[in-house]
Design an enzyme around this catalytic site. Structure first.
Site, PDB file in Angstrom:
ATOM      1  N   VAL A 135       8.815   0.450  12.857  1.00 58.50           N
ATOM      2  CA  VAL A 135      10.061   0.425  12.082  1.00 58.50           C
ATOM      3  C   VAL A 135       9.826   0.546  10.576  1.00 58.50           C
ATOM      4  O   VAL A 135      10.761   0.796   9.822  1.00 58.50           O
ATOM      5  CB  VAL A 135      10.890  -0.863  12.313  1.00 58.50           C
ATOM      6  CG1 VAL A 135      11.391  -0.936  13.732  1.00 58.50           C
ATOM      7  CG2 VAL A 135      10.095  -2.112  11.961  1.00 58.50           C
ATOM      8  N   GLY A 136       8.581   0.352  10.139  1.00 56.09           N
ATOM      9  CA  GLY A 136       8.312   0.197   8.708  1.00 56.09           C
ATOM     10  C   GLY A 136       8.662   1.426   7.885  1.00 56.09           C
ATOM     11  O   GLY A 136       8.989   1.322   6.712  1.00 56.09           O
ATOM     12  N   GLU A 137       8.563   2.585   8.500  1.00 49.17           N
ATOM     13  CA  GLU A 137       8.911   3.812   7.778  1.00 49.17           C
ATOM     14  C   GLU A 137      10.286   4.320   8.172  1.00 49.17           C
ATOM     15  O   GLU A 137      10.984   4.945   7.362  1.00 49.17           O
ATOM     16  CB  GLU A 137       7.845   4.872   8.038  1.00 49.17           C
ATOM     17  CG  GLU A 137       6.508   4.397   7.506  1.00 49.17           C
ATOM     18  CD  GLU A 137       5.407   5.418   7.614  1.00 49.17           C
ATOM     19  OE1 GLU A 137       4.525   5.415   6.744  1.00 49.17           O
ATOM     20  OE2 GLU A 137       5.405   6.217   8.554  1.00 49.17           O
ATOM     21  N   GLY A 194       1.030   0.546  12.945  1.00 49.35           N
ATOM     22  CA  GLY A 194       0.242  -0.685  12.959  1.00 49.35           C
ATOM     23  C   GLY A 194       0.704  -1.701  13.986  1.00 49.35           C
ATOM     24  O   GLY A 194      -0.088  -2.219  14.771  1.00 49.35           O
ATOM     25  N   LYS A 238       7.706   0.157  19.181  1.00 45.77           N
ATOM     26  CA  LYS A 238       7.408   1.308  18.331  1.00 45.77           C
ATOM     27  C   LYS A 238       7.435   0.823  16.876  1.00 45.77           C
ATOM     28  O   LYS A 238       7.487  -0.375  16.624  1.00 45.77           O
ATOM     29  CB  LYS A 238       8.403   2.440  18.608  1.00 45.77           C
ATOM     30  CG  LYS A 238       8.249   2.983  20.043  1.00 45.77           C
ATOM     31  CD  LYS A 238       8.980   4.297  20.316  1.00 45.77           C
ATOM     32  CE  LYS A 238      10.434   4.117  20.582  1.00 45.77           C
ATOM     33  NZ  LYS A 238      11.053   5.285  21.260  1.00 45.77           N
ATOM     34  N   ARG A 248      10.815  -2.166  21.613  1.00 43.74           N
ATOM     35  CA  ARG A 248      10.889  -3.629  21.511  1.00 43.74           C
ATOM     36  C   ARG A 248      10.588  -4.061  20.075  1.00 43.74           C
ATOM     37  O   ARG A 248       9.629  -3.589  19.463  1.00 43.74           O
ATOM     38  CB  ARG A 248       9.879  -4.251  22.468  1.00 43.74           C
ATOM     39  CG  ARG A 248       9.706  -5.747  22.275  1.00 43.74           C
ATOM     40  CD  ARG A 248       8.829  -6.336  23.345  1.00 43.74           C
ATOM     41  NE  ARG A 248       9.571  -6.468  24.591  1.00 43.74           N
ATOM     42  CZ  ARG A 248       9.009  -6.439  25.803  1.00 43.74           C
ATOM     43  NH1 ARG A 248       7.712  -6.268  25.925  1.00 43.74           N
ATOM     44  NH2 ARG A 248       9.756  -6.581  26.883  1.00 43.74           N
ATOM     45  N   GLY A 279       0.826  -1.207   0.000  1.00 44.85           N
ATOM     46  CA  GLY A 279       0.000   0.000   0.000  1.00 44.85           C
ATOM     47  C   GLY A 279       0.855   1.250   0.000  1.00 44.85           C
ATOM     48  O   GLY A 279       0.697   2.113  -0.849  1.00 44.85           O
ATOM     49  N   GLN A 287      10.791  -5.443   6.938  1.00 41.55           N
ATOM     50  CA  GLN A 287      10.280  -4.092   6.777  1.00 41.55           C
ATOM     51  C   GLN A 287      11.402  -3.111   6.504  1.00 41.55           C
ATOM     52  O   GLN A 287      11.290  -2.245   5.638  1.00 41.55           O
ATOM     53  CB  GLN A 287       9.537  -3.662   8.054  1.00 41.55           C
ATOM     54  CG  GLN A 287       8.136  -4.202   8.131  1.00 41.55           C
ATOM     55  CD  GLN A 287       7.309  -3.678   6.981  1.00 41.55           C
ATOM     56  OE1 GLN A 287       6.970  -2.508   6.926  1.00 41.55           O
ATOM     57  NE2 GLN A 287       7.009  -4.538   6.036  1.00 41.55           N
ATOM     58  N   ILE A 297      -0.420  -5.576   5.251  1.00 40.99           N
ATOM     59  CA  ILE A 297      -0.135  -5.047   3.913  1.00 40.99           C
ATOM     60  C   ILE A 297       1.202  -5.574   3.382  1.00 40.99           C
ATOM     61  O   ILE A 297       1.842  -4.949   2.541  1.00 40.99           O
ATOM     62  CB  ILE A 297      -0.211  -3.507   3.904  1.00 40.99           C
ATOM     63  CG1 ILE A 297       0.851  -2.862   4.809  1.00 40.99           C
ATOM     64  CG2 ILE A 297      -1.587  -3.047   4.357  1.00 40.99           C
ATOM     65  CD1 ILE A 297       0.881  -1.315   4.719  1.00 40.99           C
TER      66      ILE A 297
HETATM   67 MO1  MOS Z   1       1.470   5.448   5.444  1.00 42.08          MO
HETATM   68  S1  MOS Z   1       2.243   6.536   3.884  1.00 42.08           S
HETATM   69  O1  MOS Z   1       0.299   4.444   4.773  1.00 42.08           O
HETATM   70  O2  MOS Z   1       2.536   4.275   6.027  1.00 42.08           O
END
Ligand code: MOS
Length: 739
Positions: A697-699, A518, A695, A622, A248, A632, A475
């Site tokens: 990490v994906g971004e 998430g 917390k 964690r 996504g 990720q 996702i």
């Molecule tokens: Mo947001 S740009 O859906 O992680």
């Protein structure tokens, strides 16, 4: 469950299941093709017809008429719904563009009709017979041309970065004028498309006035509410189901035209209709990450203490769209008494700009972290040391507000050691390996941690099987697995005894997938439901819940041990709860931190850039599942390589659209571009974030990568490129003479 005091010791801290590198429980379905994505939901409704979306061929203007006569006579055609058949529909949450209805065209490839036929090919063929009479108008498509007159604009990303038009602390101009060492440079980032693997797709079916949408979306509760709003029907008449999402990156946060048109088409055709957006429609019909023009000014003392820091960003959007919040991290990242951050927004008639993975921070750090590299060089200081020297443990805008946990310095020092940063030559252009000029670069990464209410339901049957239901989405991130790990840890059962069902709006509303919120929030919601379930189990078994130990499939109290399933002997148990947050995140700033290190080779003759090694060190509370968290981060690092070296939507400034609207011409990194990646997570917990102490990490994994690559290219060649992506044409005529 209210979470308004820091987490104490709890069952998650056992780390028997949570925290273990665990394969995805849905992996076998994905690798065997049995995980059904939206367009493949053949079984959910009989007699599905195919809808093909027609996009506007102009960027701005009106439609005088649409002639569907010959298209309607084409083989297999069941119905055609045009935008002139309905007044302009309302907009869902966070949409700037109107998705359908009325005669006004706001942007190229805005949906203007859906053709419904027995087969996809028939629908597509008939769409070519639709004749549209346009009245085009002149539009504005050139950010650089509009930027000088763009007004200041407040706005937020919808994912945690928000900002007034102009924010000031101290006296930036005065301090900058007095600073002995200064930097003032401008950087640009490109429009980017999410390019997720699975296109937007929806199967829609009506049963009387009840609508079901099998779709691909990150935020189920938002989707349900938005569809009700757009169609003007009660929310309880809408069901949304999205158990698998093939990526996504923010492009599926909100309702898009596939869902709206599938619903309208299914009504018109009086049978279920499926609609997928074709790849070109993803670039121009949906949203994209807006391009930015960013000016960074830094002033420092001779011993490299920042005294003045300013970051200004201009982006463009449709009239009701928001700015890219590229300056947001600069409020929090480095110390400095005098500060200015500002955003401007130009009106553009291009497709809508909106959230894409780490909206704000991703492009913002691409500028700020080159500026930090340039400033370190001016100061004659190692760039790692420059960042350490300007670390802050408090919000520089509000010094009474500390970070809940901040170990950026740990990320920097460990990263430097692991990457053998000391081998870097501070003078650029010094290292040759055959026909490659080799350089090392680094940058720091930052992304906020957001707390969002999240609910779940847990059921227990007499076999001792624990079933978790929540509208949380997976996702591609591993939600199924970390939710199963959480429930297994809480209920004291092996992973195999947990069933996880996601993505259905009939399940309790969760935080959903966005803004790297998430994992922590959705698992905290499952934690809350499991706490209730533990109480229900104890009550059924006549055990004091405070004494009950849930382990190895048993409930133990004193010298009594009962199989967990026995609590459901008289009938299944069900418990539902959500995590709700107090004001902990207001009192303390919750953020995540990273360091990124990159080695590149640049071909001395062609200026082709090849990434050779990458390392990310992340401090993000964690880590619930080191395996899926690593995935990720390496995915995000790969996206950072794209942003740095190849990704950019090319704007046709005359006709107003993104030209390279497919995966043949919009380049993203492939395996051959990414030879070696390492990820290290610092061992830490953040008791302020949730009972999970985790917390996101994906971004974070994306934040800073682009600048680390740009800095490595500079170190390799001595050529400083401030205009992303760093394609070879920007290097070639400035390359050092090949010896
Ligand atoms: Mo947001 S740009 O859906 O992680």
């Amino acid at each position: 469950m209210k979470f308004d005091t820091p987490a104490g010791q709890n069952p998650i801290d056992q780390l028997k299941v949570v925290g273990k590198p665990t394969d995805r429980i849905d992996g076998k379905y994905k690798t065997t093709g049995t995980a059904a994505y939206a367009y493949e939901r053949h079984d959910v409704a009989a007699n599905q017809a195919y809808g093909y979306v027609l996009g506007a061929g102009i960027a701005k203007g009106r439609i005088r008429g649409i002639d569907t006569a010959s298209a309607k006579r084409a083989p297999g055609v069941l119905a055609i719904v045009t935008t002139l058949d309905t007044p302009r529909l309302g907009r869902g949450r966070m949409n700037a563009a109107y998705l359908f209805g009325g005669d006004a065209i706001q942007h190229y490839h805005q949906a203007i009709a859906v053709v419904v036929a027995e087969t996809f090919e028939q629908a597509r063929a008939a769409s070519f017979l639709v004749r549209v009479d346009y009245a085009p108008e002149a539009g504005r498509f050139d950010l650089a041309a509009e930027a000088p007159s763009a007004p200041p604009a407040p706005g937020d990303s919808g994912e945690g970065s928000g900002h007034d038009g102009v924010e000031r602390v101290g006296d930036f101009e005065g301090a900058f004028a007095k600073a002995p060492v200064t930097l003032d440079e401008t950087y640009t980032t490109a429009d980017e498309t999410h390019a997720m693997m699975e296109p937007h797709a929806t199967v829609a079916a009506w049963d009387g006035d009840k609508l079901t949408l099998w779709t691909s979306n990150q935020m189920i509760a938002w989707h349900k509410g938005s569809m009700a709003q757009i169609l003007g029907i009660p929310a309880e008449n809408v069901r949304v189901d999205s158990p698998y999402v093939g990526g996504g990156f923010g492009g599926k946060l909100f309702v898009r035209s596939d869902a709206v048109l599938a619903a309208l088409a299914a009504k018109a055709a009086r049978r279920p209709v499926k609609v997928a957006l074709t790849r070109p429609l993803i670039a121009n019909n949906t949203t994209h990450r807006p391009a930015t023009i960013q000016r960074v000014r830094l002033g420092a003392t001779k011993d490299a203490i920042i005294t003045a820091i300013a970051h200004e960003s201009t982006s463009g959007n449709l009239p009701e769209g928001r700015p890219e919040t590229a300056v947001d991290q600069t409020k929090l990242f480095y110390a400095g008494a005098n500060r200015l951050t500002a955003m401007k927004l130009a009106h553009l008639d291009l497709p809508e700009g909106n959230a894409m993975r780490a909206p704000g921070e991703a492009p913002g750090l691409m500028a700020l972290e080159i500026a930090m590299d340039e400033m370190a060089e001016k100061l004659g200081l190692d760039p790692v040391e420059f960042r350490i020297r300007n670390d802050t443990q408090v919000d520089p805008n509000k010094p009474e507000r500390p970070f809940s946990h901040r170990n950026l310095v740990g990320c920097l020092t460990l990263g430097a050691e692991k990457f053998e940063w000391a081998r870097r030559k501070s003078m650029p252009g010094q290292v040759r390996d055959g026909h490659w000029l080799v350089g090392l670069g680094m940058a720091a990464g930052f992304r906020n941690n957001l707390l969002m209410k999240s609910g779940a339901r847990v059921r227990l049957d007499r076999a001792g099987t624990v079933t978790v239901e929540t509208d949380m989405t997976d996702i591609g991130t591993g939600s199924y697995t970390i939710i199963a790990q959480t429930a297994a840890e809480m209920m004291g059962v092996p992973l195999e005894r947990v069933v996880v069902r996601l993505g259905d709006s009939d399940f309790p509303a969760s935080a959903g997938s966005g803004g790297q919120w998430g994992a922590n929030n959705a698992t905290a919601g499952v934690y809350a439901a499991c706490v209730k379930m533990r109480e229900a189990v104890a009550q059924r078994l006549g055990i004091n819940s405070a004494d009950a130990v849930f382990a190895e499939g048993e409930v133990r109290s004193g010298n009594r041990a009962v199989p967990l399933g026995e609590a459901a002997a008289q009938g299944p148990l069900s418990a539902e709860d959500s995590i709700e947050y107090g004001d902990l995140s207001k009192k303390q700033q919750q953020s995540t931190f990273a360091s990124h290190f990159v080695e590149v080779g640049v071909d001395v003759d062609t200026a082709e850039v090849r990434v050779r090694r990458m390392l990310a060190v992340c401090a993000a509370g964690r880590i619930l599942n080191p395996k899926s968290a690593r995935s990720q981060v390496i995915g995000a690092m790969t996206m950072g390589v794209g942003a740095a070296l190849m990704e950019g939507l090319s704007v046709d400034k005359k006709r107003g659209f993104f030209v390279n609207h497919d995966l043949a011409t919009y380049e993203v990194p492939v395996h051959a571009d990414i030879p070696h990646q390492d990820v290290v997570f610092l061992d830490e917990v953040d008791a302020m974030s949730s009972p999970m102490k985790a917390k996101g990490v994906g971004e974070l994994g994306l934040c800073g990568v682009g600048a680390a690559i740009a800095n490595a290219v500079y170190n390799a060649t001595g050529v400083r490129v401030r205009d992303y992506p760093i394609t070879l044409d920007k290097l070639l005529d400035r390359m050092p003479d090949a010896a």
